[in-house]
Design a protein around this motif. Sequence first.
Motif, PDB file in Angstrom:
ATOM      1  N   ILE A   1      -6.145  -8.680  -2.535  1.00 28.61           N
ATOM      2  CA  ILE A   1      -6.618  -8.386  -2.010  1.00 28.61           C
ATOM      3  C   ILE A   1      -7.244  -9.111  -1.329  1.00 28.61           C
ATOM      4  O   ILE A   1      -8.078  -9.925  -2.204  1.00 28.61           O
ATOM      5  CB  ILE A   1      -7.559  -7.390  -3.214  1.00 28.61           C
TER       6      ILE A   1
ATOM      7  N   ASN B   1     -15.309  -9.389  -0.651  1.00 29.76           N
ATOM      8  CA  ASN B   1     -15.484  -8.234  -1.160  1.00 29.76           C
ATOM      9  C   ASN B   1     -15.318  -7.046  -1.533  1.00 29.76           C
ATOM     10  O   ASN B   1     -16.122  -6.704  -2.544  1.00 29.76           O
ATOM     11  CB  ASN B   1     -16.564  -8.011   0.053  1.00 29.76           C
ATOM     12  N   TYR B   2     -14.069  -6.336  -1.203  1.00 32.56           N
ATOM     13  CA  TYR B   2     -13.695  -5.158  -1.655  1.00 32.56           C
ATOM     14  C   TYR B   2     -13.112  -5.552  -2.729  1.00 32.56           C
ATOM     15  O   TYR B   2     -13.259  -4.735  -3.966  1.00 32.56           O
ATOM     16  CB  TYR B   2     -12.280  -4.910  -0.623  1.00 32.56           C
ATOM     17  N   PHE B   3     -12.708  -6.801  -3.281  1.00 33.68           N
ATOM     18  CA  PHE B   3     -12.137  -7.223  -4.251  1.00 33.68           C
ATOM     19  C   PHE B   3     -13.166  -7.018  -5.619  1.00 33.68           C
ATOM     20  O   PHE B   3     -13.100  -6.428  -6.676  1.00 33.68           O
ATOM     21  CB  PHE B   3     -11.529  -8.720  -4.688  1.00 33.68           C
ATOM     22  N   SER B   4     -14.815  -7.740  -5.282  1.00 31.35           N
ATOM     23  CA  SER B   4     -15.660  -7.542  -6.121  1.00 31.35           C
ATOM     24  C   SER B   4     -16.552  -6.417  -6.167  1.00 31.35           C
ATOM     25  O   SER B   4     -16.358  -6.430  -7.685  1.00 31.35           O
ATOM     26  CB  SER B   4     -16.408  -8.470  -5.718  1.00 31.35           C
ATOM     27  N   ARG B   5     -16.024  -5.161  -5.489  1.00 25.43           N
ATOM     28  CA  ARG B   5     -16.571  -3.798  -5.452  1.00 25.43           C
ATOM     29  C   ARG B   5     -15.797  -3.709  -6.306  1.00 25.43           C
ATOM     30  O   ARG B   5     -15.592  -2.178  -7.478  1.00 25.43           O
ATOM     31  CB  ARG B   5     -16.750  -2.747  -4.716  1.00 25.43           C
ATOM     32  N   CYS B   6     -14.059  -3.515  -5.963  1.00 20.22           N
ATOM     33  CA  CYS B   6     -13.153  -2.923  -6.836  1.00 20.22           C
ATOM     34  C   CYS B   6     -12.943  -3.701  -8.258  1.00 20.22           C
ATOM     35  O   CYS B   6     -12.933  -2.528  -9.673  1.00 20.22           O
ATOM     36  CB  CYS B   6     -11.920  -3.257  -6.645  1.00 20.22           C
TER      37      CYS B   6
ATOM     38  N   THR C   1      -4.509  -0.018  -8.252  1.00 18.38           N
ATOM     39  CA  THR C   1      -5.794  -1.067  -8.367  1.00 18.38           C
ATOM     40  C   THR C   1      -5.413  -1.355  -9.726  1.00 18.38           C
ATOM     41  O   THR C   1      -6.328  -2.133 -10.115  1.00 18.38           O
ATOM     42  CB  THR C   1      -7.035  -0.044  -7.983  1.00 18.38           C
TER      43      THR C   1
ATOM     44  N   LYS D   1     -16.075  -1.685 -10.661  1.00 17.28           N
ATOM     45  CA  LYS D   1     -15.427  -0.506 -11.011  1.00 17.28           C
ATOM     46  C   LYS D   1     -15.126  -0.325 -11.900  1.00 17.28           C
ATOM     47  O   LYS D   1     -15.579   0.906 -13.303  1.00 17.28           O
ATOM     48  CB  LYS D   1     -15.197   0.281  -9.108  1.00 17.28           C
TER      49      LYS D   1
ATOM     50  N   ASN E   1       0.516  -1.807  -0.012  1.00 18.31           N
ATOM     51  CA  ASN E   1       0.114   0.052   0.117  1.00 18.31           C
ATOM     52  C   ASN E   1       0.742   0.658   0.100  1.00 18.31           C
ATOM     53  O   ASN E   1       2.015   0.962  -0.260  1.00 18.31           O
ATOM     54  CB  ASN E   1      -1.212  -0.115   1.437  1.00 18.31           C
TER      55      ASN E   1
ATOM     56  N   ASP F   1      -9.545  -9.421   0.709  1.00 21.84           N
ATOM     57  CA  ASP F   1     -10.747  -9.732   1.464  1.00 21.84           C
ATOM     58  C   ASP F   1     -11.996  -9.604  -0.220  1.00 21.84           C
ATOM     59  O   ASP F   1     -11.340  -8.520  -1.281  1.00 21.84           O
ATOM     60  CB  ASP F   1     -11.232  -8.234   1.826  1.00 21.84           C
TER      61      ASP F   1
ATOM     62  N   ALA G   1      -8.807 -13.259  -5.731  1.00 24.89           N
ATOM     63  CA  ALA G   1      -8.487 -12.293  -4.948  1.00 24.89           C
ATOM     64  C   ALA G   1      -7.188 -11.882  -4.459  1.00 24.89           C
ATOM     65  O   ALA G   1      -6.818 -11.517  -4.346  1.00 24.89           O
ATOM     66  CB  ALA G   1      -9.747 -11.861  -3.766  1.00 24.89           C
TER      67      ALA G   1
END
Length: 249
Positions: A226, A230-235, A200, A238, A168, A228, A221
């Motif tokens: 990544i 759920n976070y991967f799915s959102r990324c 990203t 998007k 990060n 997580d 993921a």
Amino acid sequence: MSRKYRVMIIDDEQSARKLLGASIDWESLNMEVVGEAASGIEAINIIDELRPDIAFVDISMPFMNGIEFTETATERYPNLIIIIMTAIDQFEYARKCVSLPVFEYMLKPMVRAEITKVLERAKDKLDVNVEAWDRSRKEQDETANAEADATDRIKKYVEENFADPKLNLAYVAQHFGFSSSYLSRKFKQDTGVGFVEYLTEIRMAKAIQIAKTKTKMYQAAAQVGIPDPNYFSRCFKKYTGVSYSEYAS
């Protein structure tokens, strides 16, 4: 020197201006007379165009005298070398203005040899200033190049280590010896995108390749750093406009 030093003559007497301009071997001093003015007001109006390094200024002129001109001009150009020309009955008045950044006070009528000596001293000062400026500029260029190289190395590091979940902004900043705020600002300045956005994009580009192999989302993921899902799915949605499952189907 790469350029000649520019000289301006400011005197309300045309004959005095012409005599000074003609009596000095400017070429041998690496100088040139770039302009004249008959008053302080006229000089102020054309100084931006002429950009002199040295100004000969008569102390006694109508509308704006030499002292008033010096006050105004040196506020705008603090490195301008001012040589005040004055008659003997005005000399003490001129010398009282010691707070002004005047390089030299010279009595009229001026002697060619004395003018040349003053100009030689002025040239020495200008040479030092130019050398210092070239050295600042060189150091700034070297620093800028080093920082640009650092940005390239950071991009390469991200491309090679994007799968590390610890990767990060703070982690990379510490690795390269920068503060997080500095790295964030510098990276955006050099690349046009923010660090997080860049990371990203790298991860999602790899995730697209993985999705084509029908790999399960949680595995994909993890492979791009990544953990997580759920976070991967959102990324992923998007970035691609569709869900991972739709893309992988």
